[in-house]
Design an enzyme around this catalytic site. Structure first.
Site, mmCIF file in Angstrom:
data_model
loop_
_atom_site.group_PDB
_atom_site.id
_atom_site.type_symbol
_atom_site.label_atom_id
_atom_site.label_comp_id
_atom_site.label_asym_id
_atom_site.label_seq_id
_atom_site.Cartn_x
_atom_site.Cartn_y
_atom_site.Cartn_z
ATOM 1 N N ASP A 298 33.155 29.506 42.031
ATOM 2 C CA ASP A 298 33.781 30.364 43.029
ATOM 3 C C ASP A 298 32.767 30.497 44.169
ATOM 4 O O ASP A 298 31.785 31.233 44.066
ATOM 5 C CB ASP A 298 34.104 31.716 42.382
ATOM 6 C CG ASP A 298 34.515 32.767 43.408
ATOM 7 O OD1 ASP A 298 34.463 32.491 44.619
ATOM 8 O OD2 ASP A 298 34.868 33.884 42.975
ATOM 9 N N LYS B 160 35.585 34.209 55.158
ATOM 10 C CA LYS B 160 34.213 34.688 54.891
ATOM 11 C C LYS B 160 33.204 33.780 55.591
ATOM 12 O O LYS B 160 31.998 33.976 55.496
ATOM 13 C CB LYS B 160 33.920 34.685 53.395
ATOM 14 C CG LYS B 160 35.027 35.314 52.581
ATOM 15 C CD LYS B 160 34.550 36.316 51.615
ATOM 16 C CE LYS B 160 35.681 36.731 50.697
ATOM 17 N NZ LYS B 160 35.740 38.153 50.502
ATOM 18 N N HIS C 106 34.263 38.251 40.458
ATOM 19 C CA HIS C 106 35.319 38.916 41.225
ATOM 20 C C HIS C 106 36.611 38.824 40.402
ATOM 21 O O HIS C 106 36.792 37.887 39.625
ATOM 22 C CB HIS C 106 35.474 38.150 42.546
ATOM 23 C CG HIS C 106 36.407 38.754 43.534
ATOM 24 N ND1 HIS C 106 37.776 38.624 43.455
ATOM 25 C CD2 HIS C 106 36.165 39.465 44.665
ATOM 26 C CE1 HIS C 106 38.336 39.235 44.493
ATOM 27 N NE2 HIS C 106 37.382 39.758 45.241
ATOM 28 N N CYS D 242 36.430 44.743 43.936
ATOM 29 C CA CYS D 242 37.199 43.810 43.097
ATOM 30 C C CYS D 242 36.329 43.211 42.000
ATOM 31 O O CYS D 242 36.448 42.020 41.661
ATOM 32 C CB CYS D 242 37.834 42.704 43.926
ATOM 33 S SG CYS D 242 39.081 43.295 45.057
ATOM 34 N N GLN E 14 31.462 33.616 48.225
ATOM 35 C CA GLN E 14 30.276 34.226 48.840
ATOM 36 C C GLN E 14 29.136 33.233 48.980
ATOM 37 O O GLN E 14 28.175 33.497 49.695
ATOM 38 C CB GLN E 14 29.791 35.423 47.994
ATOM 39 C CG GLN E 14 30.793 36.538 47.851
ATOM 40 C CD GLN E 14 31.065 37.258 49.174
ATOM 41 O OE1 GLN E 14 30.265 37.213 50.115
ATOM 42 N NE2 GLN E 14 32.207 37.916 49.263
HETATM 43 N N1 PMP Z 1 35.487 35.554 44.808
HETATM 44 C C1 PMP Z 1 34.529 36.264 45.428
HETATM 45 C C2 PMP Z 1 33.120 36.195 44.916
HETATM 46 C C3 PMP Z 1 34.857 37.041 46.536
HETATM 47 O O1 PMP Z 1 33.908 37.747 47.156
HETATM 48 C C4 PMP Z 1 36.195 37.071 46.986
HETATM 49 C C5 PMP Z 1 36.606 37.928 48.166
HETATM 50 N N2 PMP Z 1 36.104 39.214 48.153
HETATM 51 C C6 PMP Z 1 37.147 36.303 46.303
HETATM 52 C C7 PMP Z 1 36.754 35.560 45.220
HETATM 53 C C8 PMP Z 1 38.574 36.274 46.733
HETATM 54 O O2 PMP Z 1 38.706 35.719 48.012
HETATM 55 P P1 PMP Z 1 40.098 35.775 48.786
HETATM 56 O O3 PMP Z 1 40.535 37.205 48.752
HETATM 57 O O4 PMP Z 1 39.750 35.307 50.173
HETATM 58 O O5 PMP Z 1 41.030 34.866 48.073
#
Ligand code: PMP
Length: 416
Positions: free
Chosen positions: A210, A236, A133, A374, A213
């Site tokens: 990270d 999430k 991401h 993203c 997910q």
């Molecule tokens: N890493 C991953 C794998 C994600 O799916 C996301 C959210 N889509 C993020 C980081 C970022 O999370 P946040 O926007 O809640 O900071």
């Protein structure tokens, strides 16, 4: 707080009672039953979370840590109690290792600033993968730009799996940190994080996971994972927005300077010098998100009551069912076919732009995500501008899958 729905695990997974815990699922969208299939972007909240936040706001709120009055102590107890709840959930050794942040993004930025930047110099390397991401790419690009270090990217294959041999070959004597997703949000790929951590540690390289997910799909036992940093977001995991967690191994956190300065992260301040607070408050400058932390703790209670394994099995069943049915839609291509996948179905349909698909599905009450998720490098890898993505959570049911598949066939007819 609402009593949890009963007998979910004794006689199998009772989806109807789980759905009843989520008030938003009762609403209609464009005159249709809501099929909410966008939980990978943000999951809905059960009543238990909404009520826990409401209880905090109604009965406990004041600023934390600073007051001697009853409400300040109640707020502090609620906030620090939530930290301990997170520690237990993650199986971390100490609550000192649990830092509240705004979410995954802020947690990764904290590590990039306070751990990586002071250690990086020209020739040093940060190793990530192709399916990260943006939150696990851009902070490292910025750290590299500021220090002269280099960002290395381990490739994936056509199934969306990490090419582990190439990852291992990229671990060099100059690698200072490995930062990888536990689960890809764009493809659903579950990364082999145990092997990744082992390979990195064998070379003395720390690992950031990270978990944005990963944590909702099976949780995270950090002592088993043995990673050095772990980041996730409450929203999430059926919790509120604006709150997340950075776990850091205590020894590493101790070596790190504070990231932001301000109230709460100090023990004393004078113009001749400032003494920083102990862990974890050293990294929590300013008034924190107390109600968010309370909501996160309630979300963890909720998920653990359902049983992470039961939820995982339920989601896997829906994923398999949806994938089989989706492949019968003419022109549909599944993007991301890893052997080990979390509950994410990314796809394209020939002749229909994903955004148009998303709009048609919305008009049928089906909420999916369309775009680059993203994760633009992943889209580039597959030569696509965007995909459509349905993601499944504890409250999805067979009717959601039927509604999705019906709407996909309808979209085909519209564009035929
Ligand atoms: N890493 C991953 C794998 C994600 O799916 C996301 C959210 N889509 C993020 C980081 C970022 O999370 P946040 O926007 O809640 O900071």
């Amino acid at each position: 707080m609402m009593a949890p729905a009963l007998a979910r695990t004794a006689v199998g997974y009772d989806t109807a009672s789980v759905r009843a815990d989520f008030p938003i699922l009762a609403r209609e969208v464009h005159g249709h039953r809501l099929a909410y299939l966008d939980s990978a972007a943000s999951a809905q909240r059960p009543r238990a979370v909404i009520e826990a936040v409401d209880h905090y706001e109604t009965h406990c709120h004041a600023n934390v840590h600073r007051g001697v009055h009853a409400l300040s102590q109640a707020a502090t107890d609620a906030f620090e109690g939530a930290r301990e709840r997170v520690r237990r959930f993650l199986n971390a050794r100490s609550a000192k290792e649990i830092i509240f942040t705004r979410g995954t993004t802020e947690a990764i930025n904290l590590v990039a600033h306070a751990w990586a930047r002071p250690r990086l110099g020209p020739g040093d390397e940060i190793l990530i993968t192709w399916l990260e991401h943006h939150a696990n790419i851009v902070p490292w690009q910025m750290a590299c730009a500021a220090t002269g270090a280099t960002l290395k990217v381990a490739p994936i294959d056509e199934r969306g799996e990490l090419r582990f041999d190439e990852f291992e070959a990229l671990l060099s004597p100059r690698t200072r940190l490995v930062a990888v997703a536990q689960v890809s949000n764009a493809l659903g790929t579950v990364l082999p994080v145990a092997r990744i951590v082992k390979a990195a540690h064998a070379r003395g390289v720390p690992v950031l996971l990270d978990g944005a997910q990963g944590v909702p799909h099976g949780g995270a036992d950090l002592q088993a994972l043995d990673c050095d940093f772990y980041a996730f977001s409450a929203h999430k995991l059926y919790g509120p927005t604006g709150i997340g967690v950075l776990y850091g191994r205590e020894a590493l956190l101790r070596e790190m300077p504070p990231w932001q300065g301000g109230g709460d992260m100090i023990l004393s301040v004078s113009f001749s010098g400032t003494t920083y607070n102990d862990l974890p408050w050293k990294f929590e400058a300013g008034t924190p998100n107390m109600s968010g932390a309370v909501g996160l703790a309630a979300a963890i209670d909720y998920l653990e009551d359902l049983g992470a394994a039961a939820v995982h099995a339920h989601e896997q069943r829906l994923l398999a069912q949806a994938t089989t049915a989706a492949l019968e839609v003419p022109g549909l291509r599944v993007i991301g076919t890893a052997a080990d996948k979390a509950a994410v179905l990314s796809f394209t349909i020939e002749g229909i732009h994903p955004h148009d698909l998303g709009t048609i599905l919305d008009s049928e009450g089906v909420a999916i995500r369309t775009g680059h998720h993203c994760a633009m490098p992943v889209m580039d890898f597959f030569g696509l501008p965007a995909t459509a993505r349905a993601s499944f959570a504890c409250y999805n049911d067979d009717a959601d899958v039927s509604q999705l598949i019906g709407a996909l066939h309808k979209a085909r007819e519209v564009f035929a």
